[in-house]
Scaffold this motif. Structure first.
Motif, short mmCIF file in Angstrom:
data_model
loop_
_atom_site.label_atom_id
_atom_site.label_comp_id
_atom_site.label_asym_id
_atom_site.label_seq_id
_atom_site.Cartn_x
_atom_site.Cartn_y
_atom_site.Cartn_z
N LYS A 98 5.76 3.93 -0.21
CA LYS A 98 5.27 2.60 -0.57
C LYS A 98 5.51 1.83 0.68
CE LYS A 98 3.69 2.71 -5.11
NZ LYS A 98 2.56 2.46 -5.10
N VAL A 99 4.63 1.47 1.28
CA VAL A 99 4.90 0.42 2.44
C VAL A 99 4.15 -0.93 2.15
CG1 VAL A 99 5.06 2.23 4.03
CG2 VAL A 99 2.95 1.49 3.54
N ASN A 100 4.58 -1.94 3.00
CA ASN A 100 3.94 -3.21 3.18
C ASN A 100 3.26 -2.97 4.65
OD1 ASN A 100 4.23 -4.55 0.77
ND2 ASN A 100 6.22 -5.74 1.37
N LEU A 101 1.98 -3.43 4.62
CA LEU A 101 1.22 -3.21 5.87
C LEU A 101 1.35 -4.62 6.45
CD1 LEU A 101 -1.99 -1.60 7.00
CD2 LEU A 101 -1.90 -3.96 6.96
N GLY A 102 1.85 -5.13 7.46
CA GLY A 102 1.65 -6.28 8.24
C GLY A 102 0.51 -6.33 9.44
N VAL A 103 -0.07 -7.43 9.14
CA VAL A 103 -1.08 -7.69 10.33
C VAL A 103 -1.05 -9.18 10.73
CG1 VAL A 103 -3.00 -7.52 8.59
CG2 VAL A 103 -3.50 -7.48 11.11
N ARG A 104 -1.15 -9.61 11.87
CA ARG A 104 -1.04 -11.01 12.02
C ARG A 104 -2.60 -11.49 12.07
NH1 ARG A 104 3.55 -12.45 14.13
NH2 ARG A 104 5.18 -11.18 14.78
N PRO A 105 -2.35 -12.73 11.78
CA PRO A 105 -3.82 -13.61 11.28
C PRO A 105 -4.82 -13.39 12.81
CG PRO A 105 -2.24 -14.80 10.58
CD PRO A 105 -1.51 -13.79 11.39
N GLU A 106 -4.13 -13.34 13.77
CA GLU A 106 -5.10 -13.37 15.00
C GLU A 106 -5.74 -11.84 15.55
OE1 GLU A 106 -2.12 -14.76 14.67
OE2 GLU A 106 -0.70 -14.26 16.48
N SER A 124 -3.20 -0.27 16.84
CA SER A 124 -2.03 -0.72 17.36
C SER A 124 -1.49 -1.95 16.96
CB SER A 124 -2.32 -0.63 18.87
OG SER A 124 -3.54 -1.72 19.33
N LYS A 125 -2.28 -2.88 16.41
CA LYS A 125 -1.84 -3.85 15.90
C LYS A 125 -1.11 -4.19 14.44
CE LYS A 125 -3.79 -6.00 19.45
NZ LYS A 125 -3.03 -6.63 20.58
N ILE A 126 -1.06 -2.94 13.83
CA ILE A 126 -0.59 -2.83 12.42
C ILE A 126 0.82 -2.62 12.49
CG2 ILE A 126 -0.79 -1.42 10.19
CD1 ILE A 126 -3.43 -2.85 10.82
N HIS A 127 1.39 -3.22 11.55
CA HIS A 127 2.94 -3.28 11.31
C HIS A 127 3.27 -2.36 10.14
CE1 HIS A 127 3.82 -5.92 14.83
NE2 HIS A 127 2.27 -6.39 14.09
N LEU A 128 4.08 -1.69 9.90
CA LEU A 128 4.53 -1.06 8.66
C LEU A 128 6.00 -1.33 8.19
CD1 LEU A 128 2.64 2.31 8.78
CD2 LEU A 128 2.00 0.46 7.56
N GLY A 180 0.93 -1.15 -0.05
CA GLY A 180 0.25 -0.04 -0.01
C GLY A 180 0.97 1.23 0.07
N GLU A 181 0.21 2.27 0.35
CA GLU A 181 0.94 3.72 0.26
C GLU A 181 0.19 4.45 1.19
OE1 GLU A 181 0.45 5.33 -3.49
OE2 GLU A 181 0.46 7.50 -2.70
N ILE A 182 1.24 5.23 2.00
CA ILE A 182 0.93 6.38 3.22
C ILE A 182 0.10 7.31 2.50
CG2 ILE A 182 1.63 7.59 4.95
CD1 ILE A 182 3.79 5.80 5.23
#
Lengths: 361, 408
Positions: free
Chosen positions: A278-286, A347-351, A245-247
């Motif tokens: 350009k970033v990759n958004l990371g989010v855990r399944p849980e 708060s659970k989102i990683h970039l 995605g993109e900021i």
């Protein structure tokens, strides 16, 4: 009681460098776990600490004494091997007392040390048996006992539980944890490819990848604040979802517009100049939850795995991107072939930008 | 017909006969006796498969029965009959044999062979296996050491006869050993190499034996709880070590003070007592390669991590070899040792070709041959064959037992 320090340690076989720039400070009483995918060099690094492999560059010290060229037996270390490496022709007692005999310790002292270790590990009834007359778990305990009697400064474990069956592995893992508690001052290094062992045993985890250190931190640090995409995806099961995605909005919180049309808010502060990054958004399944509004992903559930306390939802792949996985509490078999929109708490989102977390800029 | 042609013809007939036998007998079984068709097809296949192993075993069983089992009983019978094999004499042949000095000489030399050859062959083989393990030209060295195995005993004897060959004084010595011997002139070099060195080696060996005896005695004194047989064993071990040590001391003294005939070519194979060792050298030369190959494979089978564990435990190279590697391959060492022992008990060709049992080198197999074919005494010859068999059997049983244990 020992502090280990590795500075710019490297290992080369001829021209090929399998490990480089390894910097680690291990404090007294820590249980450090080396994890990483197969072939990342974690066992090689352990064997270099043990002295079974030569260190081809950099310095390795124990308590400030340079150990690069000290023979293994004089480093004050003891090692537990994956295959136990018991001497098949010696009884349990002889196996455990071999090192002390070579060191010419008096017989009374040897007997006391062996019997103490046997008591700790509940091996007393088996002292006169040969290894072949023991079960896998008992052999593993003898291997640990052989380390204990030497009273080393540093314990090294090389995938000690990987030859045990699942139930025994859990039991032995708890035994190792209790052993560590019983010897709070001893320093331990533990190599494994099993995340659960790493997360449950370690005071700090060293994630190795591609011949270098990807991140060093406590288990929770690695889980909550991974430094890069590799660690983010390596720790946790199933692994973290990554969405490009993109900021679009910066500030104390960051808004991201995703390539799949979704949108997300992350509580990660960004500078105004980051806009358009350009970033990759990371989010855990849980961390994924269903939503009615605009989420960060929507798609059709292709397959479900109900594990009892949770259900894993595998989404249909869209284009080139890797498949999304979500983990919902409870049983949700009915969601198969349904369209679901997912979102997550900011708060659970990683970039990640270029593979590195924006938290560690 | 030319002998080479005859040999080829024999091979063709023999191999062709074997192939033909297996092919046609199986064909007969499957097509004629129990054909795999009709209403009993399934039962026939099962029956054919129960019979098939016997088809393969049959030739070997017939051959072994005819050439091994029958002769054992025939020899036993012959040993109880007289010279011509006609009149029953009971144990008379054995009694006569016991009174012959040559028989006891053969027993003595065989005993000497039995102690020296398996021990040295196994020891050298183990040494060669360990030393050639980690060097780049190890495989070349191994091939060279193994090569004597490919030479027949008689061929090896001819080679060594040349090494021990003697020419009269004044002529050039073509024997390697005499050539070296003639280099010694009684100067300080000779004293150093032929008196001091052997004396020191023997004295060192004697000291080692003494130390071993002392260790055993100390263990006997310290460990009072030990079982009766353990204590007896330790006592016997100590006594034997002390005795060997004493002999070594005497020999060391002898080596230091011996009056050596410098400058005179020696007829090595006629020097009493020592000529036995010159003959044994041939067999050791041959068997070392065998021991090395088997032990080398066994050494490679020792798990690497037990060696690494020993390194971490502080063992040095010698301790790793003697306390970790050797105990783990002990089963193989025993098999190699006993296999060579059996070869030694049957040794014949070397003695026959080199001395024919003269000058105190007689061995049992050659004694048997002399009695059977030179003196045509079937009774005593068979009796001596039975003695050899009696001596070999227990070692053979132990050998097979150990080999089977290794295979498990």
């Amino acid at each position: 009681m020992a502090e280990l320090k590795l500075s710019n340690v490297e290992k080369a076989y001829g021209e090929v460098k399998v490990l480089r720039d390894i910097n680690l400070d291990i404090k007294s009483g820590e249980l450090i776990v080396f994890v990483g995918p197969s072939g990342c060099g974690k066992s090689t690094l352990l064997r270099m600490v043990a002295g079974l492999e030569r260190i081809t560059g950099g310095d390795f010290t124990i308590d400030g004494v340079r150990m690069n060229d000290v023979p293994p037996s004089e480093r004050g270390i003891a090692m537990v091997f994956q295959s136990y490496a018991l001497y098949p022709h010696m009884t349990v007692r002889e196996n455990m007392s071999f090192a002390l005999k070579l060191a010419k310790k008096p017989q009374s002292e040897i007997n006391a040390a062996v019997e103490r270790a046997a008591r700790i590990l509940q091996l007393t009834p088996y002292l006169e048996r040969l290894p072949k007359a023991l079960s896998g778990g008992q052999r593993q305990r003898v291997a640990i006992g052989r380390a204990i009697v030497r009273d080393p400064k540093v314990y090294l474990f090389d995938e000690p539980l990987s030859n045990l069956d699942a139930a025994l592995r859990v039991a032995t893992r708890i035994e190792v944890a209790q052993l560590k508690e019983a010897m709070p001052n001893s320093t331990m290094i533990y190599v494994t490819h099993d995340q659960v062992e790493a997360m449950t045993l370690a005071t700090r985890i060293v994630v190795l990848a591609g011949g270098g250190v990807a991140q060093v931190g406590t288990p929770l640090e690695l889980y909550e604040r991974p430094e890069n995409e590799f660690v983010a995806q390596f720790i946790g099961s199933p692994s973290m979802n990554l969405l490009p995605g993109e900021i679009v909005e910066t500030g104390a919180q960051t808004r991201i517009k995703l390539d799949n049309g979704g949108e997300a808010l992350a509580s990660i502060p960004t500078k105004a100049s980051d806009k358009g990054l350009k970033v990759n958004l990371g989010v855990r399944p849980e961390d994924l939850v269903p939503t009615e509004g605009l989420g960060l992903f929507s798609g059709e559930v292709e397959f479900t795995e109900a594990l009892g306390e949770v259900t894993l939802l595998y989404f249909k792949k869209v284009g080139e991107s890797a498949g999304m996985v979500a983990k919902f509490p409870g049983i949700h078999r009915d969601l198969r072939h349904k369209a679901v929109t997912l979102t997550a708490d900011p708060s659970k989102i990683h970039l990640f930008s270029n593979g590195r977390s924006l938290l560690y800029r | 017909m030319h002998p080479a042609f005859q040999a080829i013809l024999t091979i063709v007939i023999g191999v062709g006969g074997c192939i033909g036998y297996f092919y046609f007998s199986n064909l007969f079984l499957d097509k004629v006796l129990f054909p795999a068709r009709g209403e009993n097809a399934g039962r026939n296949i099962n029956r054919a498969n129960m019979i098939r192993p016997w088809l393969f075993l049959l030739p070997a069983m017939i051959a072994l029965g005819l050439y091994l089992t029958y002769p054992v009983f025939a020899t036993l019978k012959l040993s109880l009959f007289d010279k011509s094999g006609e009149n029953f004499v009971g144990l008379g042949n054995y009694a006569q044999m016991m009174t012959e000095a040559k028989f006891w000489e053969a027993m003595r030399s065989n005993a000497l062979w039995l102690v020296v050859v398996p021990a040295l062959s196994t020891a050298f083989g183990l040494l060669a296996a360990q030393l050639t393990d980690r060097i780049w030209w190890g495989n070349i060295a191994k091939s060279l050491i193994f090569m004597p195995m490919a030479i027949s005993f008689v061929g090896a004897s001819v080679i060594w006869k040349l090494i021990y060959d003697t020419r009269p004084t004044g002529q050039a010595q073509i024997g390697l050993l005499n050539h070296i011997w003639m280099q010694f002139d009684g100067g300080w070099g000779s004293v150093l190499l032929l008196r001091v060195l052997p004396a020191v080696l023997l004295a060192g060996f004697a000291a080692l034996m003494g130390w071993l005896a002392w260790l055993l005695i100390r263990a006997l004194m310290a460990d009072r709880a030990g079982g009766f047989w353990l204590r007896i064993g330790r006592l016997a071990g100590a006594a034997i070590s002390a005795l060997i040590g004493l002999v070594a001391v005497i020999w060391a003294f002898g080596a230091a003070t011996a009056n050596l005939p410098y400058g005179a070519p020696q007829q090595w194979l006629t020097i009493p007592f020592w000529n036995n060792f010159f003959l044994m050298a041939v067999l050791i030369w041959i068997q070392t390669g065998f021991a090395m190959v088997i032990l080398s494979a066994a050494l490679r089978g020792v798990p690497e991590d037990t060696i690494e564990a020993a390194i971490l435990d502080g063992a040095n190279a010698f301790q790793i070899f003697f306390k970790i590697k050797v105990p783990q391959i002990m089963g193989t060492i025993v098999v190699v040792w006993t296999t060579i022992t059996i070869v030694v008990l049957k040794v014949f060709d070397i003695v026959r070709a080199m001395t024919n049992g003269q000058w105190g080198t007689q061995v049992l197999a050659n004694y048997m041959y002399d009695k059977l074919f030179t003196a045509s005494d079937w009774g005593v010859g068979s009796a001596s064959a039975m003695v050899i068999m009696l001596l070999v059997t227990p070692i053979l049983v132990w050998n097979v037992y150990n080999a089977r244990k290794e295979m498990r």
